[in-house]
Write a protein that holds these residues in place. Structure first.
Motif, short mmCIF file in Angstrom:
data_model
loop_
_atom_site.label_atom_id
_atom_site.label_comp_id
_atom_site.label_asym_id
_atom_site.label_seq_id
_atom_site.Cartn_x
_atom_site.Cartn_y
_atom_site.Cartn_z
N VAL A 61 16.81 64.94 0.41
CA VAL A 61 15.97 66.10 1.10
C VAL A 61 16.07 67.02 -0.32
O VAL A 61 16.90 67.04 -1.18
CB VAL A 61 16.60 66.50 2.13
N LYS A 62 14.95 68.03 -0.40
CA LYS A 62 14.86 68.96 -1.29
C LYS A 62 15.96 69.94 -1.12
O LYS A 62 16.49 70.10 0.15
CB LYS A 62 13.47 69.74 -1.10
N ALA A 63 16.32 70.49 -2.33
CA ALA A 63 17.53 71.38 -2.20
C ALA A 63 17.22 72.76 -1.21
O ALA A 63 18.20 73.04 -0.55
CB ALA A 63 17.56 72.09 -3.53
N ASP A 64 16.03 73.05 -0.85
CA ASP A 64 15.75 74.20 0.00
C ASP A 64 16.09 73.58 1.51
O ASP A 64 16.58 74.78 2.22
CB ASP A 64 14.26 74.44 0.06
N PHE A 65 16.30 72.56 1.63
CA PHE A 65 16.61 72.17 3.17
C PHE A 65 17.99 71.40 3.10
O PHE A 65 18.13 70.80 4.28
CB PHE A 65 15.48 71.12 3.66
N ALA A 66 18.51 71.38 2.00
CA ALA A 66 19.90 70.71 1.90
C ALA A 66 21.16 71.52 2.28
O ALA A 66 22.13 71.16 2.49
CB ALA A 66 20.15 69.96 0.44
N LYS A 67 20.86 73.01 2.28
CA LYS A 67 21.98 73.83 2.70
C LYS A 67 22.23 73.73 4.08
O LYS A 67 21.40 73.73 5.20
CB LYS A 67 21.30 75.18 2.58
N THR A 68 23.69 73.71 4.67
CA THR A 68 24.02 73.53 5.78
C THR A 68 24.36 74.92 6.14
O THR A 68 24.34 74.99 7.59
CB THR A 68 25.33 72.59 5.81
N SER A 69 24.67 75.93 5.65
CA SER A 69 25.06 77.26 6.24
C SER A 69 24.40 78.42 5.83
O SER A 69 24.22 78.57 4.45
CB SER A 69 26.66 77.16 5.86
N ARG A 70 24.05 78.99 6.71
CA ARG A 70 23.36 80.15 6.38
C ARG A 70 24.05 81.51 7.22
O ARG A 70 24.26 80.98 8.62
CB ARG A 70 21.65 80.23 6.64
N TYR A 220 8.13 73.04 17.85
CA TYR A 220 8.51 72.18 17.15
C TYR A 220 9.88 72.63 16.50
O TYR A 220 9.90 73.41 15.56
CB TYR A 220 7.92 71.60 16.00
N ARG A 221 10.99 72.49 17.32
CA ARG A 221 12.24 73.08 16.83
C ARG A 221 12.91 72.75 15.53
O ARG A 221 13.46 73.36 14.97
CB ARG A 221 13.45 73.07 17.99
N GLY A 222 12.55 71.32 15.23
CA GLY A 222 13.37 70.88 14.24
C GLY A 222 12.41 71.44 12.68
O GLY A 222 13.30 71.69 11.82
N GLY A 223 11.21 72.00 12.95
CA GLY A 223 10.55 72.49 11.67
C GLY A 223 10.62 71.68 10.31
O GLY A 223 10.87 70.54 10.59
N MET A 224 10.56 72.54 9.28
CA MET A 224 10.44 71.94 8.11
C MET A 224 11.70 71.21 7.77
O MET A 224 11.53 70.22 6.81
CB MET A 224 9.74 73.07 6.95
N GLN A 225 12.81 71.62 8.08
CA GLN A 225 14.01 71.01 7.76
C GLN A 225 14.09 69.74 8.12
O GLN A 225 14.35 68.72 7.45
CB GLN A 225 15.14 71.61 8.30
N ASP A 226 13.74 69.46 9.32
CA ASP A 226 13.75 67.83 9.93
C ASP A 226 12.59 67.14 9.57
O ASP A 226 12.72 65.87 9.21
CB ASP A 226 13.48 67.99 11.66
N TRP A 227 11.49 67.99 9.29
CA TRP A 227 10.24 67.30 8.60
C TRP A 227 10.37 66.61 7.34
O TRP A 227 10.25 65.32 6.98
CB TRP A 227 9.18 67.99 8.69
N GLU A 228 11.17 67.51 6.60
CA GLU A 228 11.40 67.09 5.08
C GLU A 228 12.74 66.11 5.14
O GLU A 228 12.81 64.98 4.24
CB GLU A 228 12.13 68.18 4.37
N ILE A 229 13.75 66.15 6.17
CA ILE A 229 14.71 65.19 5.96
C ILE A 229 14.23 63.86 6.39
O ILE A 229 14.60 62.70 5.82
CB ILE A 229 15.87 65.58 7.08
N LEU A 230 13.10 63.64 7.09
CA LEU A 230 12.55 62.30 7.67
C LEU A 230 11.34 61.88 6.57
O LEU A 230 10.86 60.93 6.69
CB LEU A 230 11.90 62.51 8.97
N GLY A 231 11.32 62.68 5.38
CA GLY A 231 10.46 62.31 4.20
C GLY A 231 9.00 62.15 4.79
O GLY A 231 7.90 61.63 4.16
N LEU A 232 8.74 63.24 5.69
CA LEU A 232 7.12 63.43 5.96
C LEU A 232 6.39 64.13 5.02
O LEU A 232 6.78 64.93 4.42
CB LEU A 232 7.16 64.00 7.46
N SER A 233 5.17 63.69 4.96
CA SER A 233 4.38 64.45 4.23
C SER A 233 4.09 65.92 4.33
O SER A 233 4.07 66.34 5.35
CB SER A 233 2.79 63.87 4.14
N THR A 234 4.00 66.54 2.98
CA THR A 234 3.65 68.08 3.37
C THR A 234 2.56 68.33 2.28
O THR A 234 2.21 67.54 1.48
CB THR A 234 4.76 68.85 2.75
N VAL A 235 1.73 69.62 2.42
CA VAL A 235 0.83 69.89 1.81
C VAL A 235 1.07 71.54 1.20
O VAL A 235 1.79 72.08 1.94
CB VAL A 235 -0.60 69.83 2.46
#
Length: 237
Positions: A61-70, A220-235
């Motif tokens: 996953v991209k670094a933007d969505f690898a962070k676990t704690s905010r 869609y609660r999972g949003g971009m973090q889950d979308w990116e974790i699953l390797g789904l296409s983005t534009v």
């Protein structure tokens, strides 16, 4: 006898393994979305899109969505059920809505509620960006702007002779039932950065305050973090 039986079983297993691999290769995609959907090709607003998963099985996953704690607040964990009547979706359901929209169902709109700086990094194909601040009077959203979003983007009508002043008064009083007509309002599929993000929940809660029907709001609660974790296409916009 036992050796021959084991050898036969090994041969069958090897054949099945090879067949599965050949099936994946013949489709060119070893990583599908579901057992029956490898990818979704569609056209939206004159642009061709594909939703699929990253085929590199070593991808991370991209670094933007690898962070676990905010810091919380404001980046607190959102509940599964955001509000009564608002349905929470997973990735397959979001893709199904996109497929319906792409097939000509104009009553659906997929909404990225994030600020433009986040959207610039990538969004879900087919989504439109309506930042959460645009529907939030506390963040400077004006009545004229809210009405424009409701009418032009969400297909919400005005009841009777309602004007900007009437809407302004209704928003201030917390009762918009007499100024907005939601009979033809779109079904909104809303998302933001993930289960720790408050931007789409903010949009949703404000829409509910304006009287938007809860059954026409999907989250869609999972949003971009889950979308990116699953390797789904983005534009990128």
């Amino acid at each position: 006898m036992k050796f021959a039986k084991l050898a036969s079983m090994s041969a069958i297993a090897l054949t099945l393994s090879f067949s599965a691999g050949a099936f994946a290769d013949s489709h060119g995609m070893a990583v599908g979305i579901t057992p029956t959907m490898k990818k979704l090709d569609f056209e939206h607003n004159g642009k061709k899109h594909t939703i699929s998963r990253n085929q590199d099985q070593k991808n991370t996953v991209k670094a933007d969505f690898a962070k676990t704690s905010r810091k919380c607040p404001p980046f607190c964990i959102q509940p599964i059920s955001l509000a009564p009547g608002v349905e929470t979706l997973g990735e397959v359901e979001v893709i199904n809505y996109i497929e319906k929209m792409a097939s000509g169902d104009s009553s659906i709109l997929v909404v990225d509620s994030r600020t433009p700086d986040w959207v610039a990094k990538g969004t879900i194909p087919g989504a439109v960006n309506l930042p959460w601040t645009g529907l939030n009077p506390k963040k400077g959203a004006k009545t004229e702007g809210i009405m424009k979003i409701m009418q032009e983007s969400f297909n919400v009508g005005l009841a009777g002779d309602a004007d900007e002043f009437a809407v302004d008064e209704a928003i201030a009083a917390g009762d918009t039932s007499k100024v907005f007509d939601f009979s033809n309002a779109k079904t909104l599929v809303m998302f933001c950065n993930g289960m720790w993000c408050g931007q789409s929940p903010n949009n949703i809660m404000n829409l509910l305050k304006f009287g938007y029907p809860a059954d026409k709001i999907k989250w869609y609660r999972g949003g971009m973090q889950d979308w990116e974790i699953l390797g789904l296409s983005t534009v990128k916009p």
